[in-house]
Motif scaffolding. Structure first.
Motif, PDB file in Angstrom:
ATOM      1  N   SER A  46     -39.343 -70.753 -99.175  1.00  0.00           N
ATOM      2  CA  SER A  46     -40.807 -69.802 -99.725  1.00  0.00           C
ATOM      3  C   SER A  46     -41.533 -69.338 -99.121  1.00  0.00           C
ATOM      4  CB  SER A  46     -40.916 -71.426-100.787  1.00  0.00           C
ATOM      5  OG  SER A  46     -42.396 -69.884-101.067  1.00  0.00           O
ATOM      6  N   ASP A  47     -42.015 -69.718 -97.819  1.00  0.00           N
ATOM      7  CA  ASP A  47     -42.255 -69.569 -97.098  1.00  0.00           C
ATOM      8  C   ASP A  47     -42.314 -67.594 -95.640  1.00  0.00           C
ATOM      9  OD1 ASP A  47     -44.245 -71.691 -96.767  1.00  0.00           O
ATOM     10  OD2 ASP A  47     -44.345 -72.433 -95.281  1.00  0.00           O
ATOM     11  N   ASN A  48     -40.617 -67.682 -96.347  1.00  0.00           N
ATOM     12  CA  ASN A  48     -40.476 -66.371 -96.552  1.00  0.00           C
ATOM     13  C   ASN A  48     -39.067 -65.582 -96.523  1.00  0.00           C
ATOM     14  OD1 ASN A  48     -39.010 -65.882 -92.770  1.00  0.00           O
ATOM     15  ND2 ASN A  48     -38.960 -68.615 -93.579  1.00  0.00           N
ATOM     16  N   ARG A  49     -40.727 -65.908 -98.081  1.00  0.00           N
ATOM     17  CA  ARG A  49     -40.241 -65.130 -99.563  1.00  0.00           C
ATOM     18  C   ARG A  49     -38.832 -65.024-100.124  1.00  0.00           C
ATOM     19  NH1 ARG A  49     -41.810 -60.225 -96.238  1.00  0.00           N
ATOM     20  NH2 ARG A  49     -39.672 -59.470 -97.575  1.00  0.00           N
ATOM     21  N   TYR A  50     -38.047 -65.702 -99.474  1.00  0.00           N
ATOM     22  CA  TYR A  50     -37.107 -66.476-100.179  1.00  0.00           C
ATOM     23  C   TYR A  50     -35.982 -65.966 -99.305  1.00  0.00           C
ATOM     24  CZ  TYR A  50     -39.559 -69.379-103.257  1.00  0.00           C
ATOM     25  OH  TYR A  50     -39.882 -70.146-103.539  1.00  0.00           O
ATOM     26  N   ILE A  51     -36.194 -65.039 -98.317  1.00  0.00           N
ATOM     27  CA  ILE A  51     -35.299 -63.952 -97.820  1.00  0.00           C
ATOM     28  C   ILE A  51     -34.584 -65.370 -96.896  1.00  0.00           C
ATOM     29  CG2 ILE A  51     -34.549 -62.791 -95.556  1.00  0.00           C
ATOM     30  CD1 ILE A  51     -37.354 -61.152 -97.067  1.00  0.00           C
ATOM     31  N   ILE A  52     -33.353 -64.828 -97.163  1.00  0.00           N
ATOM     32  CA  ILE A  52     -31.834 -66.181 -96.641  1.00  0.00           C
ATOM     33  C   ILE A  52     -31.046 -65.562 -95.239  1.00  0.00           C
ATOM     34  CG2 ILE A  52     -32.212 -67.091 -98.523  1.00  0.00           C
ATOM     35  CD1 ILE A  52     -29.599 -66.104 -99.781  1.00  0.00           C
ATOM     36  N   THR A  53     -31.659 -65.004 -94.659  1.00  0.00           N
ATOM     37  CA  THR A  53     -30.616 -64.460 -93.686  1.00  0.00           C
ATOM     38  C   THR A  53     -31.105 -66.118 -92.570  1.00  0.00           C
ATOM     39  OG1 THR A  53     -31.422 -61.759 -93.995  1.00  0.00           O
ATOM     40  CG2 THR A  53     -30.998 -62.251 -91.732  1.00  0.00           C
ATOM     41  N   PRO A  54     -30.515 -66.120 -92.470  1.00  0.00           N
ATOM     42  CA  PRO A  54     -29.633 -66.848 -91.212  1.00  0.00           C
ATOM     43  C   PRO A  54     -30.600 -67.084 -90.079  1.00  0.00           C
ATOM     44  CG  PRO A  54     -27.879 -67.202 -92.213  1.00  0.00           C
ATOM     45  CD  PRO A  54     -28.497 -65.290 -92.758  1.00  0.00           C
ATOM     46  N   GLY A  55     -31.127 -65.456 -89.450  1.00  0.00           N
ATOM     47  CA  GLY A  55     -31.031 -64.804 -88.234  1.00  0.00           C
ATOM     48  C   GLY A  55     -32.755 -65.621 -88.013  1.00  0.00           C
ATOM     49  N   ARG A  56     -33.740 -65.965 -89.545  1.00  0.00           N
ATOM     50  CA  ARG A  56     -34.920 -65.880 -89.711  1.00  0.00           C
ATOM     51  C   ARG A  56     -35.579 -67.437 -90.015  1.00  0.00           C
ATOM     52  NH1 ARG A  56     -38.793 -63.543 -93.525  1.00  0.00           N
ATOM     53  NH2 ARG A  56     -37.452 -61.150 -93.398  1.00  0.00           N
ATOM     54  N   TYR A  57     -34.462 -68.154 -89.423  1.00  0.00           N
ATOM     55  CA  TYR A  57     -35.007 -69.823 -88.761  1.00  0.00           C
ATOM     56  C   TYR A  57     -33.813 -70.213 -88.166  1.00  0.00           C
ATOM     57  CZ  TYR A  57     -35.649 -68.933 -93.614  1.00  0.00           C
ATOM     58  OH  TYR A  57     -35.981 -68.215 -95.477  1.00  0.00           O
ATOM     59  N   THR A 111     -25.615 -85.399-105.363  1.00  0.00           N
ATOM     60  CA  THR A 111     -25.033 -86.716-106.172  1.00  0.00           C
ATOM     61  C   THR A 111     -23.729 -86.663-105.675  1.00  0.00           C
ATOM     62  OG1 THR A 111     -25.258 -85.671-108.103  1.00  0.00           O
ATOM     63  CG2 THR A 111     -26.282 -87.320-107.899  1.00  0.00           C
ATOM     64  N   ASP A 112     -22.589 -85.607-105.182  1.00  0.00           N
ATOM     65  CA  ASP A 112     -21.630 -85.430-104.628  1.00  0.00           C
ATOM     66  C   ASP A 112     -21.192 -86.431-103.554  1.00  0.00           C
ATOM     67  OD1 ASP A 112     -22.723 -84.546-101.730  1.00  0.00           O
ATOM     68  OD2 ASP A 112     -22.229 -82.898-103.208  1.00  0.00           O
ATOM     69  N   GLN A 113     -19.581 -86.351-102.859  1.00  0.00           N
ATOM     70  CA  GLN A 113     -19.756 -87.613-102.039  1.00  0.00           C
ATOM     71  C   GLN A 113     -19.681 -87.557-100.421  1.00  0.00           C
ATOM     72  OE1 GLN A 113     -17.079 -84.889-103.336  1.00  0.00           O
ATOM     73  NE2 GLN A 113     -16.103 -83.944-102.050  1.00  0.00           N
ATOM     74  N   TYR A 114     -20.847 -86.353-100.167  1.00  0.00           N
ATOM     75  CA  TYR A 114     -21.851 -86.120 -98.959  1.00  0.00           C
ATOM     76  C   TYR A 114     -22.993 -86.550 -99.262  1.00  0.00           C
ATOM     77  CZ  TYR A 114     -17.787 -82.784 -99.087  1.00  0.00           C
ATOM     78  OH  TYR A 114     -16.913 -81.654 -99.075  1.00  0.00           O
ATOM     79  N   ARG A 115     -24.294 -87.159 -98.233  1.00  0.00           N
ATOM     80  CA  ARG A 115     -24.564 -87.488 -97.563  1.00  0.00           C
ATOM     81  C   ARG A 115     -26.209 -86.409 -99.173  1.00  0.00           C
ATOM     82  NH1 ARG A 115     -29.337 -84.638 -95.451  1.00  0.00           N
ATOM     83  NH2 ARG A 115     -28.228 -82.558 -94.392  1.00  0.00           N
ATOM     84  N   ASN A 116     -27.174 -87.192 -99.217  1.00  0.00           N
ATOM     85  CA  ASN A 116     -27.924 -86.456-100.177  1.00  0.00           C
ATOM     86  C   ASN A 116     -28.632 -84.739 -99.274  1.00  0.00           C
ATOM     87  OD1 ASN A 116     -30.844 -84.872-101.522  1.00  0.00           O
ATOM     88  ND2 ASN A 116     -30.828 -87.531-102.276  1.00  0.00           N
ATOM     89  N   ARG A 117     -28.637 -84.219 -99.784  1.00  0.00           N
ATOM     90  CA  ARG A 117     -28.954 -82.512 -98.499  1.00  0.00           C
ATOM     91  C   ARG A 117     -30.020 -81.916 -99.737  1.00  0.00           C
ATOM     92  NH1 ARG A 117     -24.020 -82.903 -99.593  1.00  0.00           N
ATOM     93  NH2 ARG A 117     -24.629 -79.964-100.870  1.00  0.00           N
ATOM     94  N   SER A 118     -30.721 -82.615-100.576  1.00  0.00           N
ATOM     95  CA  SER A 118     -31.239 -82.228-102.139  1.00  0.00           C
ATOM     96  C   SER A 118     -32.787 -81.561-101.008  1.00  0.00           C
ATOM     97  CB  SER A 118     -31.782 -83.053-102.865  1.00  0.00           C
ATOM     98  OG  SER A 118     -32.986 -84.159-101.745  1.00  0.00           O
ATOM     99  N   THR A 119     -33.318 -80.059-101.304  1.00  0.00           N
ATOM    100  CA  THR A 119     -34.128 -79.366-100.519  1.00  0.00           C
ATOM    101  C   THR A 119     -34.205 -78.539 -99.446  1.00  0.00           C
ATOM    102  OG1 THR A 119     -35.562 -81.212 -99.994  1.00  0.00           O
ATOM    103  CG2 THR A 119     -36.387 -80.968-102.034  1.00  0.00           C
ATOM    104  N   GLU A 120     -32.303 -78.986 -99.256  1.00  0.00           N
ATOM    105  CA  GLU A 120     -32.231 -78.435 -98.190  1.00  0.00           C
ATOM    106  C   GLU A 120     -31.226 -77.513 -97.697  1.00  0.00           C
ATOM    107  OE1 GLU A 120     -32.359 -82.420 -94.802  1.00  0.00           O
ATOM    108  OE2 GLU A 120     -30.609 -81.606 -95.280  1.00  0.00           O
ATOM    109  N   THR A 121     -31.350 -76.628 -96.882  1.00  0.00           N
ATOM    110  CA  THR A 121     -30.142 -75.525 -96.848  1.00  0.00           C
ATOM    111  C   THR A 121     -29.994 -75.296 -95.319  1.00  0.00           C
ATOM    112  OG1 THR A 121     -31.107 -74.183 -98.871  1.00  0.00           O
ATOM    113  CG2 THR A 121     -29.372 -73.146 -97.228  1.00  0.00           C
ATOM    114  N   LEU A 122     -28.936 -74.289 -95.193  1.00  0.00           N
ATOM    115  CA  LEU A 122     -28.044 -74.902 -93.774  1.00  0.00           C
ATOM    116  C   LEU A 122     -27.798 -73.392 -93.668  1.00  0.00           C
ATOM    117  CD1 LEU A 122     -26.650 -75.788 -91.105  1.00  0.00           C
ATOM    118  CD2 LEU A 122     -24.600 -76.036 -92.089  1.00  0.00           C
ATOM    119  N   PHE A 123     -28.314 -73.044 -92.620  1.00  0.00           N
ATOM    120  CA  PHE A 123     -28.098 -72.125 -92.164  1.00  0.00           C
ATOM    121  C   PHE A 123     -27.745 -70.906 -90.668  1.00  0.00           C
ATOM    122  CE2 PHE A 123     -32.547 -71.498 -94.619  1.00  0.00           C
ATOM    123  CZ  PHE A 123     -31.836 -70.196 -95.390  1.00  0.00           C
ATOM    124  N   ILE A 124     -26.341 -70.215 -90.996  1.00  0.00           N
ATOM    125  CA  ILE A 124     -25.172 -70.433 -89.404  1.00  0.00           C
ATOM    126  C   ILE A 124     -25.488 -69.501 -89.509  1.00  0.00           C
ATOM    127  CG2 ILE A 124     -22.870 -70.583 -88.919  1.00  0.00           C
ATOM    128  CD1 ILE A 124     -22.656 -73.245 -90.405  1.00  0.00           C
TER     129      ILE A 124
END
Length: 181
Positions: A170-181, A101-114
């Motif tokens: 979830s498939d990555n056991r909630y590890i959020i290291t960008p190199g995994r993605y 609902t913010d001023q940007y596009r709907n990004r629900s369920t998404e996360t950007l990894f850099i």
């Protein structure tokens, strides 16, 4: 921060919705505190040690809750030796309560990894820095992901950035290291 005062926090403290962090690490106490104080479309960013992306202690359950509630907008892995006080690599978490609902596009369920670990200029044998070009590449990628005007359309770039959904995380056991993605 070790010995951050866990023993002084009530078990039912409303800021700690996802659980009580261990007494020797305040990362997820701080993250939960920030989330608690965001308004419905609020966004916050914080610099964390890289361990916050992958540690499998009680923090893992807290991280899982934050991700499953769709509050993690972006994770940016930074180069080592950026800070004068420590040589450890760090990352940036961008948290958002308003991905729908913010001023940007709907990004629900998404996360950007850099993965910006290789974006640096060496200043000395113990110090690196981000140049204006590095900062612009990172910020333009975030802006493109959000759908902001004035930047190119977002696309995944192997080795640099990728948008993943909660199921991928979830498939990555909630590890959020960008190199995994």
């Amino acid at each position: 921060m070790s010995e951050w005062g866990k023993d002084q926090i009530a078990d039912d403290d409303p800021r700690l919705k996802y659980g009580m962090p261990p007494s020797n690490n305040a990362n997820y106490a701080f993250i939960q505190h920030m989330i608690h104080h965001l308004d419905d479309n609020g966004m916050a960013a914080t610099v964390m040690a890289n361990g916050a992306m992958s540690v499998q202690t009680n923090d893992a359950q807290i991280r899982k809750g934050v991700i499953e509630d769709d509050l993690l907008d972006t994770v940016i892995a930074l180069p080592k030796e950026l800070f004068y006080t420590t040589s450890i690599p760090a990352c940036i978490f961008i948290l958002s309560k308003g991905k729908q609902t913010d001023q940007y596009r709907n990004r629900s369920t998404e996360t950007l990894f850099i993965d910006a670990r290789e974006l640096f200029e060496s200043v000395s044998s113990t110090q690196n820095r981000l140049t204006e070009e590095h900062i612009e590449k990172i910020s333009d990628t975030v802006k493109a992901y959000r759908g902001e005007d004035g930047v190119d359309e977002y696309s995944d770039e192997p080795g640099f950035c990728k948008v993943a959904d909660i199921e991928d995380i979830s498939d990555n056991r909630y590890i959020i290291t960008p190199g995994r993605y």
